[in-house]
Design an enzyme around this catalytic site. Structure first.
Site, PDB file in Angstrom:
ATOM      1  N   CYS A 188       1.340  -1.402  -0.228  1.00 51.96           N
ATOM      2  CA  CYS A 188      -0.103   0.170  -0.157  1.00 51.96           C
ATOM      3  C   CYS A 188       1.111   1.285   0.056  1.00 51.96           C
ATOM      4  O   CYS A 188      -0.128   2.316  -0.039  1.00 51.96           O
ATOM      5  CB  CYS A 188      -0.640   0.275   1.147  1.00 51.96           C
ATOM      6  SG  CYS A 188      -1.866  -1.260   0.982  1.00 51.96           S
ATOM      7  N   HIS A 235      -3.606   6.475   2.603  1.00 56.01           N
ATOM      8  CA  HIS A 235      -4.214   6.045   2.870  1.00 56.01           C
ATOM      9  C   HIS A 235      -5.260   5.561   2.728  1.00 56.01           C
ATOM     10  O   HIS A 235      -5.967   5.223   3.865  1.00 56.01           O
ATOM     11  CB  HIS A 235      -2.841   4.814   2.810  1.00 56.01           C
ATOM     12  CG  HIS A 235      -3.350   3.387   2.324  1.00 56.01           C
ATOM     13  ND1 HIS A 235      -3.925   2.477   1.168  1.00 56.01           N
ATOM     14  CD2 HIS A 235      -3.727   2.080   3.060  1.00 56.01           C
ATOM     15  CE1 HIS A 235      -4.253   1.733   1.126  1.00 56.01           C
ATOM     16  NE2 HIS A 235      -4.090   1.010   2.146  1.00 56.01           N
ATOM     17  N   ASN A 242     -10.640  -0.240  -0.729  1.00 58.94           N
ATOM     18  CA  ASN A 242      -8.628  -0.451  -0.118  1.00 58.94           C
ATOM     19  C   ASN A 242      -7.310  -1.167  -1.891  1.00 58.94           C
ATOM     20  O   ASN A 242      -8.128  -1.667  -2.031  1.00 58.94           O
ATOM     21  CB  ASN A 242      -8.174  -0.742   0.686  1.00 58.94           C
ATOM     22  CG  ASN A 242      -7.159  -1.225   1.037  1.00 58.94           C
ATOM     23  OD1 ASN A 242      -5.597  -0.916   0.252  1.00 58.94           O
ATOM     24  ND2 ASN A 242      -6.378  -1.987   2.167  1.00 58.94           N
TER      25      ASN A 242
HETATM   26  O1  UT7 Z   1      -4.177  -2.030   3.262  1.00 58.52           O
HETATM   27  C1  UT7 Z   1      -3.179  -1.609   4.455  1.00 58.52           C
HETATM   28  C2  UT7 Z   1      -3.582  -1.322   5.940  1.00 58.52           C
HETATM   29  N1  UT7 Z   1      -5.077  -2.199   6.565  1.00 58.52           N
HETATM   30  C3  UT7 Z   1      -5.666  -1.582   7.252  1.00 58.52           C
HETATM   31  O2  UT7 Z   1      -4.986  -0.903   7.721  1.00 58.52           O
HETATM   32  C4  UT7 Z   1      -6.734  -2.410   6.808  1.00 58.52           C
HETATM   33  C5  UT7 Z   1      -6.490  -2.301   9.014  1.00 58.52           C
HETATM   34  N2  UT7 Z   1      -7.663  -3.131   9.603  1.00 58.52           N
HETATM   35  C6  UT7 Z   1      -8.993  -3.214   9.698  1.00 58.52           C
HETATM   36  O3  UT7 Z   1      -9.660  -2.189   9.188  1.00 58.52           O
HETATM   37  C7  UT7 Z   1      -9.959  -3.955  11.055  1.00 58.52           C
HETATM   38  O4  UT7 Z   1      -9.091  -4.043  11.394  1.00 58.52           O
HETATM   39  C8  UT7 Z   1     -10.994  -4.521   9.959  1.00 58.52           C
HETATM   40  C9  UT7 Z   1     -11.959  -3.896   9.557  1.00 58.52           C
HETATM   41  C10 UT7 Z   1     -10.331  -5.353   8.547  1.00 58.52           C
HETATM   42  C11 UT7 Z   1     -11.904  -5.431  10.673  1.00 58.52           C
HETATM   43  O5  UT7 Z   1     -12.827  -4.421  11.598  1.00 58.52           O
HETATM   44  P1  UT7 Z   1     -12.609  -4.596  13.135  1.00 58.52           P
HETATM   45  O6  UT7 Z   1     -13.650  -3.848  13.976  1.00 58.52           O
HETATM   46  O7  UT7 Z   1     -11.120  -5.139  13.517  1.00 58.52           O
HETATM   47  O8  UT7 Z   1     -13.180  -6.478  13.521  1.00 58.52           O
HETATM   48  P2  UT7 Z   1     -12.963  -8.250  13.461  1.00 58.52           P
HETATM   49  O9  UT7 Z   1     -12.134  -7.898  12.368  1.00 58.52           O
HETATM   50  O10 UT7 Z   1     -12.343  -7.763  14.991  1.00 58.52           O
HETATM   51  O11 UT7 Z   1     -14.618  -8.575  13.213  1.00 58.52           O
HETATM   52  C12 UT7 Z   1     -15.217  -7.914  14.956  1.00 58.52           C
HETATM   53  C13 UT7 Z   1     -16.109  -9.280  14.415  1.00 58.52           C
HETATM   54  C14 UT7 Z   1     -16.464 -11.064  14.780  1.00 58.52           C
HETATM   55  O12 UT7 Z   1     -17.351 -11.733  14.721  1.00 58.52           O
HETATM   56  P3  UT7 Z   1     -17.033 -11.703  16.691  1.00 58.52           P
HETATM   57  O13 UT7 Z   1     -15.472 -12.734  16.700  1.00 58.52           O
HETATM   58  O14 UT7 Z   1     -16.851 -10.314  16.994  1.00 58.52           O
HETATM   59  O15 UT7 Z   1     -18.091 -13.129  16.190  1.00 58.52           O
HETATM   60  C15 UT7 Z   1     -15.833 -11.426  12.749  1.00 58.52           C
HETATM   61  O16 UT7 Z   1     -16.201 -12.851  12.390  1.00 58.52           O
HETATM   62  O17 UT7 Z   1     -16.990  -9.120  12.736  1.00 58.52           O
HETATM   63  C16 UT7 Z   1     -16.916 -10.248  12.190  1.00 58.52           C
HETATM   64  N3  UT7 Z   1     -17.001  -9.292  10.909  1.00 58.52           N
HETATM   65  C17 UT7 Z   1     -17.484  -9.252   9.860  1.00 58.52           C
HETATM   66  N4  UT7 Z   1     -18.951  -9.447   9.993  1.00 58.52           N
HETATM   67  C18 UT7 Z   1     -19.731  -9.049   9.256  1.00 58.52           C
HETATM   68  C19 UT7 Z   1     -15.742 -10.145   9.484  1.00 58.52           C
HETATM   69  N5  UT7 Z   1     -15.671  -9.575   9.198  1.00 58.52           N
HETATM   70  C20 UT7 Z   1     -17.223  -9.786   8.881  1.00 58.52           C
HETATM   71  C21 UT7 Z   1     -18.370  -9.156   7.592  1.00 58.52           C
HETATM   72  N6  UT7 Z   1     -19.477  -8.599   7.763  1.00 58.52           N
HETATM   73  N7  UT7 Z   1     -17.523  -8.341   6.577  1.00 58.52           N
END
Ligand code: UT7
Length: 326
Positions: free
Chosen positions: A116, A253, A283
């Site tokens: 990125c 970014h 992204n």
């Molecule tokens: O390009 C390089 C830089 N990249 C980034 O900067 C990305 C950085 N990370 C992020 O933006 C975030 O961590 C994400 C958007 C990828 C994820 O958000 P989060 O708030 O960290 O969510 P999480 O991964 O902790 O997931 C929370 C919950 C989980 O369920 P449980 O375990 O709490 O029951 C996931 O299984 O959300 C669930 N989940 C979803 N639910 C509905 C994960 N993906 C989805 C989805 N739809 N697409």
């Protein structure tokens, strides 16, 4: 004291026609618009169709940038494409782009992979070559077809990414060596390679002869993205001898709106000065900053003499920042 500056003289962008909305995604995996919108700020992304490649978008973006710069492909001395999704493993996508644009024979062309941060890294390379007098005109492109390395059954990642390209033409012009000069005033790139596994493809040509799928420790990347993006801005401004109050536009970014908002808050940058395109691009990795930049130009947001600061963060981890006076 006079010096050579890399002036930004044209930008362009290209996106696939096909748009995938959050509602479309909710028919493909267990997700919904509410989750994607609140966690990421993404509403839709563009996805390449069959027969469209990374080079397809590079060429379109480059043509627009050249037209805006009032230049022809023959004027270009160096083509650099930042991408993690090249058309072929080799030669470089930049070589294909240079060929299809019709640049002069023997013009240098290469790809770089800094994920990125690719556009910031590539711009630093082009700026250094311009300031050393090695080239006059550089075509710098960030481009991806991330949809080709996304596992469309993995809701953790497939909702995040999009395809497209952004291009910028930089030209050697005389400056006074002051930060009132127009052109690139500072670039700074970093890496913390101890984070190699936190965001990566699970395969590779040398590793297992495949390209693999994107894997990400989202929470860990999220945590580290914020200080990295902040540092990219602060360090590049320091090198330029400018302060946050001098900044007209900030282009971060575009990975997640919550990250962008936190960074803007930490830097105390007015939200009206922050250019956001993650809502409709998703992204797009190396393409994200030049896409947002070119779109902002097309919308007449950015004007002559504006100070634009950009910062990136991505796999590697890599990060960095750059400052341009338009
Ligand atoms: O390009 C390089 C830089 N990249 C980034 O900067 C990305 C950085 N990370 C992020 O933006 C975030 O961590 C994400 C958007 C990828 C994820 O958000 P989060 O708030 O960290 O969510 P999480 O991964 O902790 O997931 C929370 C919950 C989980 O369920 P449980 O375990 O709490 O029951 C996931 O299984 O959300 C669930 N989940 C979803 N639910 C509905 C994960 N993906 C989805 C989805 N739809 N697409």
């Amino acid at each position: 004291m006079s010096c050579i500056r890399s002036r930004l003289i044209g930008t362009g962008y290209s996106l696939p026609k096909k748009v995938l909305t959050n509602d479309d995604l909710s028919k493909m995996v267990e997700t919904n618009d509410e989750w994607i919108s609140t966690r990421t700020g993404i509403k839709s992304r563009h996805i390449a169709e069959e027969g469209e490649y990374t080079s397809t978008f590079c060429i379109e973006a480059a043509k627009m940038a050249l037209q805006n710069a009032d230049m022809k492909p023959e004027d270009i001395d160096f083509v650099i494409v930042a991408t993690v999704t090249p058309d072929n493993t080799f030669p470089a996508t930049a070589a294909k782009v240079a060929r299809d644009l019709g640049v002069r024979p023997q013009v240098a062309a290469m790809d770089i992979n800094a994920a990125c941060s690719g556009f910031v890294y590539a711009t630093q390379i082009a700026d250094n070559m311009i300031r050393l007098g090695q080239i006059k005109n550089a075509l710098v492109i960030g481009a991806e077809t991330l949809s080709r390395i996304v596992d469309w059954t993995d809701r953790n990642t497939c909702v995040l990414f999009g395809d497209g390209a952004g291009a910028a033409v930089f030209q050697a012009q005389e400056g006074e060596g002051q930060n009132s000069d127009r052109g690139i005033l500072a670039t700074k790139i970093f890496a913390d390679v101890s984070q190699y596994d936190k965001l990566c493809s699970d395969s590779g040509v040398s590793f297992n002869q495949r390209s693999g799928f994107v894997h990400m420790d989202g929470k860990e990347v999220f945590k580290l993205a914020i200080p990295c993006l902040v540092q990219g801005v602060e360090e590049s401004l320091k090198i330029a001898g400018l302060e946050l109050k001098d900044v007209d536009w900030y282009i971060p970014h575009q990975a997640n709106l919550r990250i962008i908002d936190s960074v803007a808050k930490k830097l105390e940058i007015d939200e009206n000065k922050v250019i956001v395109s993650v809502d409709h691009h998703g992204n797009t990795s190396a393409a994200s900053i030049p896409l947002a930049l070119a779109e902002a130009f097309a919308q007449n947001k950015i004007h002559d003499n504006d100070v634009v600061v950009m910062s990136s963060m991505g796999a590697g981890f890599t990060w960095g920042g750059l400052v341009i006076r338009i």
